[in-house]
Design a protein around this motif. Sequence first.
Motif, PDB file in Angstrom:
ATOM      1  N   GLU A 264       0.847  -1.205   0.000  1.00  0.00           N
ATOM      2  CA  GLU A 264       0.000   0.000   0.000  1.00  0.00           C
ATOM      3  C   GLU A 264       0.879   1.250   0.000  1.00  0.00           C
ATOM      4  O   GLU A 264       1.930   1.284   0.631  1.00  0.00           O
ATOM      5  N   LEU A 265       0.417   2.253  -0.721  1.00  0.00           N
ATOM      6  CA  LEU A 265       1.141   3.526  -0.705  1.00  0.00           C
ATOM      7  C   LEU A 265       1.067   4.169   0.671  1.00  0.00           C
ATOM      8  O   LEU A 265       0.087   3.998   1.404  1.00  0.00           O
ATOM      9  N   ASP A 266       2.105   4.873   1.019  1.00  0.00           N
ATOM     10  CA  ASP A 266       2.101   5.672   2.238  1.00  0.00           C
ATOM     11  C   ASP A 266       0.901   6.629   2.195  1.00  0.00           C
ATOM     12  O   ASP A 266       0.575   7.189   1.155  1.00  0.00           O
ATOM     13  N   LYS A 270      -0.461   8.905  -0.927  1.00  0.00           N
ATOM     14  CA  LYS A 270      -1.774   8.630  -1.506  1.00  0.00           C
ATOM     15  C   LYS A 270      -2.658   9.879  -1.486  1.00  0.00           C
ATOM     16  O   LYS A 270      -3.363  10.181  -2.457  1.00  0.00           O
ATOM     17  N   ALA A 271      -2.579  10.605  -0.389  1.00  0.00           N
ATOM     18  CA  ALA A 271      -3.434  11.789  -0.249  1.00  0.00           C
ATOM     19  C   ALA A 271      -3.015  12.924  -1.175  1.00  0.00           C
ATOM     20  O   ALA A 271      -3.810  13.826  -1.463  1.00  0.00           O
ATOM     21  N   ILE A 273      -1.531  12.500  -4.363  1.00  0.00           N
ATOM     22  CA  ILE A 273      -1.284  12.072  -5.747  1.00  0.00           C
ATOM     23  C   ILE A 273      -1.707  13.151  -6.751  1.00  0.00           C
ATOM     24  O   ILE A 273      -0.978  13.475  -7.695  1.00  0.00           O
ATOM     25  N   GLU A 274      -2.881  13.717  -6.545  1.00  0.00           N
ATOM     26  CA  GLU A 274      -3.354  14.733  -7.477  1.00  0.00           C
ATOM     27  C   GLU A 274      -2.455  15.975  -7.471  1.00  0.00           C
ATOM     28  O   GLU A 274      -2.221  16.586  -8.510  1.00  0.00           O
ATOM     29  N   LEU A 275      -1.907  16.283  -6.301  1.00  0.00           N
ATOM     30  CA  LEU A 275      -0.988  17.411  -6.196  1.00  0.00           C
ATOM     31  C   LEU A 275       0.283  17.139  -6.990  1.00  0.00           C
ATOM     32  O   LEU A 275       0.781  18.017  -7.710  1.00  0.00           O
ATOM     33  N   TYR A 276       0.802  15.921  -6.871  1.00  0.00           N
ATOM     34  CA  TYR A 276       2.027  15.565  -7.594  1.00  0.00           C
ATOM     35  C   TYR A 276       1.795  15.618  -9.106  1.00  0.00           C
ATOM     36  O   TYR A 276       2.655  16.080  -9.874  1.00  0.00           O
ATOM     37  N   LYS A 277       0.610  15.147  -9.525  1.00  0.00           N
ATOM     38  CA  LYS A 277       0.281  15.212 -10.954  1.00  0.00           C
ATOM     39  C   LYS A 277       0.263  16.671 -11.427  1.00  0.00           C
ATOM     40  O   LYS A 277       0.789  17.011 -12.499  1.00  0.00           O
TER      41      LYS A 277
END
Length: 283
Positions: A264-266, A270-271, A273-277
Amino acid sequence: MDEYKVTTNISLKNTETKVVIEGAKSKLKDIRKALGDWQNTMYAHNKYAVLICLQGMDTSGKDSLIREVFKEFNVRGIEVHSFKVPTELELSHDYLWRHYIALPERGKFGVFNRTHYENVLVTRVHPEYILGENIPTVNSVEDIDDTFWDKRFEQLNDFEKHIADNGTIIFKFFLNLSKEEQKNRLLRRLRKQEKNWKFSPGDLKERKLWDKYQECYEEAINRTSKPHAPWYTIPADDKPTARYLVAKTIYDTLMKYTDIQEPELDDDIKANIELYKKQLNNE
């Protein structure tokens, strides 16, 4: 494929060497792709390794089986070791040393093309080879008695139990070839110029010892097929079927390891992901 799994003592004379499964080639394609994908998951999980042991008489199809069954693997996820006559370095260690150092790391598959069982097969047919190991208690062939072989079988069982207890999933396949089919394959090597390089006059010398080899294989299989390291006797006269049976056996067994999952992602990653994108898209 439990019908080929050795759970009680067997007689090789009474085991099948030829089974033909219709569509074996096409069936293999799907399984080898699934195995390649599963290895990626096992790599991410990083708690298990898989060891595939292949034994069989000359021309039983070990090399081509490795090529066809593991074709879809990421090359970083699998290592193949072909154990030939021990080198000077290998003989300066105990006989299991070269097998220990070749074991797959967690997350990877290892394939032994000929295996640690050569030490109770070819050396049993040719006990004089043991003298090259420089064992303190062995000074002549006469010292290589039943007690010696009993200890060696015990050591092989202990070796496999140790690595199984530490996360290595073990498969041992005996490619069960008929003497008549071996003759056909040796003749093919002589008839086809591009196959001539595979032939050695030594093949014919070893062929004369067929019955002795079969006796040694039978005893080795019966004494070392354990729940944690089972033997499978695979009919090998039809190559496509043999490859499919090996692949299907591996796949069916590994699918029982339901604990092998991608981690599982940390929670923080995970929270966000959209920010990183967004950060990448805005570069």
